[in-house]
Design a protein around this motif. Structure first.
Motif, PDB file in Angstrom:
ATOM      1  N   HIS A  63       0.816  -1.210   0.000  1.00 39.98           N
ATOM      2  CA  HIS A  63       0.000   0.000   0.000  1.00 39.98           C
ATOM      3  C   HIS A  63       0.855   1.268   0.000  1.00 39.98           C
ATOM      4  N   GLU A  64       2.088   1.160   0.505  1.00 33.43           N
ATOM      5  CA  GLU A  64       2.941   2.366   0.526  1.00 33.43           C
ATOM      6  C   GLU A  64       3.381   2.758  -0.884  1.00 33.43           C
ATOM      7  N   LYS A 120      -0.166   5.314   0.220  1.00 32.44           N
ATOM      8  CA  LYS A 120       0.860   6.356   0.157  1.00 32.44           C
ATOM      9  C   LYS A 120       0.223   7.749   0.181  1.00 32.44           C
ATOM     10  N   SER A 121      -0.754   7.956  -0.674  1.00 30.93           N
ATOM     11  CA  SER A 121      -1.457   9.240  -0.671  1.00 30.93           C
ATOM     12  C   SER A 121      -2.802   9.079  -1.375  1.00 30.93           C
ATOM     13  N   THR A 181      -9.011   4.259   7.518  1.00 31.35           N
ATOM     14  CA  THR A 181      -7.819   3.542   7.062  1.00 31.35           C
ATOM     15  C   THR A 181      -6.536   4.341   7.316  1.00 31.35           C
ATOM     16  N   GLN A 182      -6.529   5.586   6.884  1.00 38.15           N
ATOM     17  CA  GLN A 182      -5.280   6.360   6.909  1.00 38.15           C
ATOM     18  C   GLN A 182      -4.877   6.788   8.315  1.00 38.15           C
ATOM     19  N   LYS A 183      -5.855   6.926   9.213  1.00 40.42           N
ATOM     20  CA  LYS A 183      -5.538   7.382  10.577  1.00 40.42           C
ATOM     21  C   LYS A 183      -5.441   6.244  11.574  1.00 40.42           C
ATOM     22  N   PRO A 220      -3.572  -0.304  10.785  1.00 40.49           N
ATOM     23  CA  PRO A 220      -2.138  -0.561  10.903  1.00 40.49           C
ATOM     24  C   PRO A 220      -1.372   0.098   9.748  1.00 40.49           C
ATOM     25  N   GLU A 221      -0.153   0.514  10.019  1.00 43.85           N
ATOM     26  CA  GLU A 221       0.695   1.209   9.032  1.00 43.85           C
ATOM     27  C   GLU A 221       0.667   0.530   7.660  1.00 43.85           C
ATOM     28  N   LYS A 222       0.764  -0.794   7.639  1.00 46.76           N
ATOM     29  CA  LYS A 222       0.879  -1.512   6.366  1.00 46.76           C
ATOM     30  C   LYS A 222      -0.388  -1.418   5.500  1.00 46.76           C
ATOM     31  N   ASP A 223      -1.514  -1.091   6.112  1.00 44.94           N
ATOM     32  CA  ASP A 223      -2.764  -0.973   5.350  1.00 44.94           C
ATOM     33  C   ASP A 223      -2.965   0.415   4.741  1.00 44.94           C
ATOM     34  N   ARG A 224      -2.182   1.386   5.209  1.00 45.13           N
ATOM     35  CA  ARG A 224      -2.395   2.770   4.747  1.00 45.13           C
ATOM     36  C   ARG A 224      -1.787   2.990   3.368  1.00 45.13           C
TER      37      ARG A 224
END
Ligand code: GDP
Ligand code: MN
Length: 304
Positions: A51-52, A91-92, A80-82, A85-89
């Motif tokens: 996702h990054e 990039k933009s 999702t973005q807030k 977990p980090e890995k699910d967010r």
């Protein structure tokens, strides 16, 4: 005050390969959205492409239905973005609101598909896609995945699977699940008829048309005898089987960013008597990029 920094990008360093994960390739997922479906968002979240490396871009009409879609989307994005977990967010995320009146956007499936409604509808869709593309394509983008807001089911490895074919434009086969009253059970049927191979009949019809007229696919009153990918699917067939295509749909469509950079867009007018995504395939071809279809690799459209 300091002058603004100069950003330098060497496009030759932005790779576009069949192994995009290994090569850290950025992908832009573009979705024109008239309605929000939870199934679309849930499916997007389960994609295993890192996702990054994914930027999401949306264009949403400025009307009541669009406002409702925007509100729903915004809620899910925050979640999702807030909070995920980090890995699910991702990039933009970029959201555009359409600055022109969308015709017929609140019509149901039957109404949208009426032949006399197609020309203005497809032209409006083409403009929405172009606005979205030209405002979001960045210097580091390797791939563009066009994904309609009503695609609610794809394999989690969709991006890797399609990219692995290393083709300039590639489309899976878009189906729809429905309740089959005769068989008394759930069944599936082809949905997207814009993935096709050209025919002499269609060529002849085009040659006899007015300059601004367009050919449409899937209408009884306009039999084109094109070969439709929708009907090439074989139960249990090889999911990696490729066929060349002359027209494509936009429900799910992976494009190398260089195809768009060369200037291939969605004509909102008659281009070789083709419009929108079908015109796009033709324009890409004129630029030297051939479209490919995967008849046995399926994604699913929402059933209204
Ligand atoms: P169909 O399935 O081929 O009949 O087409 P859809 O009505 O599903 O439209 C294709 C995609 O564009 C979907 O993701 C819609 O949500 C979206 N869409 C439809 N009309 C508009 C519009 O006027 N503006 C924008 N921005 N998106 C639209
Ligand atoms: Mn649709």
């Amino acid at each position: 005050p300091k002058p603004p920094p100069v950003m330098r990008y060497n496009l030759n360093n932005v790779t576009i390969t069949g192994n995009p994960v290994e090569n850290n390739e950025n992908i832009l997922v573009l979705t024109p959205m008239a309605r929000f479906y939870q199934g679309y968002w849930d499916n997007l979240l389960q994609l295993t492409y890192p996702h990054e490396l994914i930027t999401l871009g949306f264009i949403i009409p400025k009307n009541r239905e669009g406002n409702a879609a925007y509100a729903e989307l915004d809620k899910q994005i925050t979640k999702t973005q807030k909070f995920a977990p980090e890995k699910d967010r991702f990039k933009s995320i970029i959201i555009l609101r359409q600055d022109f009146e969308p015709p017929l956007s609140s019509q149901d499936e039957a109404e949208r598909h009426k032949m006399q409604n197609q020309m203005p509808r497809r032209a409006a869709m083409a403009k929405a896609r172009n606005s979205l593309l030209f405002t979001t394509l960045g210097p580091a983008t390797s791939w563009v995945l066009w994904l309609d807001a009503d695609i609610i089911e794809t394999p989690p490895t969709l991006i890797q699977d399609l990219a692995h074919h290393d083709r300039p434009l590639i489309v899976p086969n878009c189906f729809q699940r429905y309740y089959n009253g005769e068989k008394k059970k759930m069944d599936e049927r082809p949905y997207d008829f814009n993935n096709w191979q050209d025919s002499p009949t269609a060529q002849k019809m085009a040659s006899e048309m007015g300059a601004d007229d367009i050919l449409l696919e899937g209408y009884r009153d306009m039999p084109t005898y094109r070969t439709l990918m929708a009907y090439m699917e074989e139960n249990g067939g090889d999911v990696h089987q490729e066929v060349p295509l002359d027209g494509v749909g936009g429900t799910a469509l992976l494009v190398k960013a260089d195809v768009h950079r060369d200037g291939a867009m969605f004509p909102p007018f008659s281009f070789y008597h083709l419009i929108e995504t079908e015109g796009f395939a033709k324009m890409a071809k004129r630029l030297g990029w051939q479209a490919t279809g995967l008849p046995n690799y399926k994604v699913y459209h929402y059933n209204e």
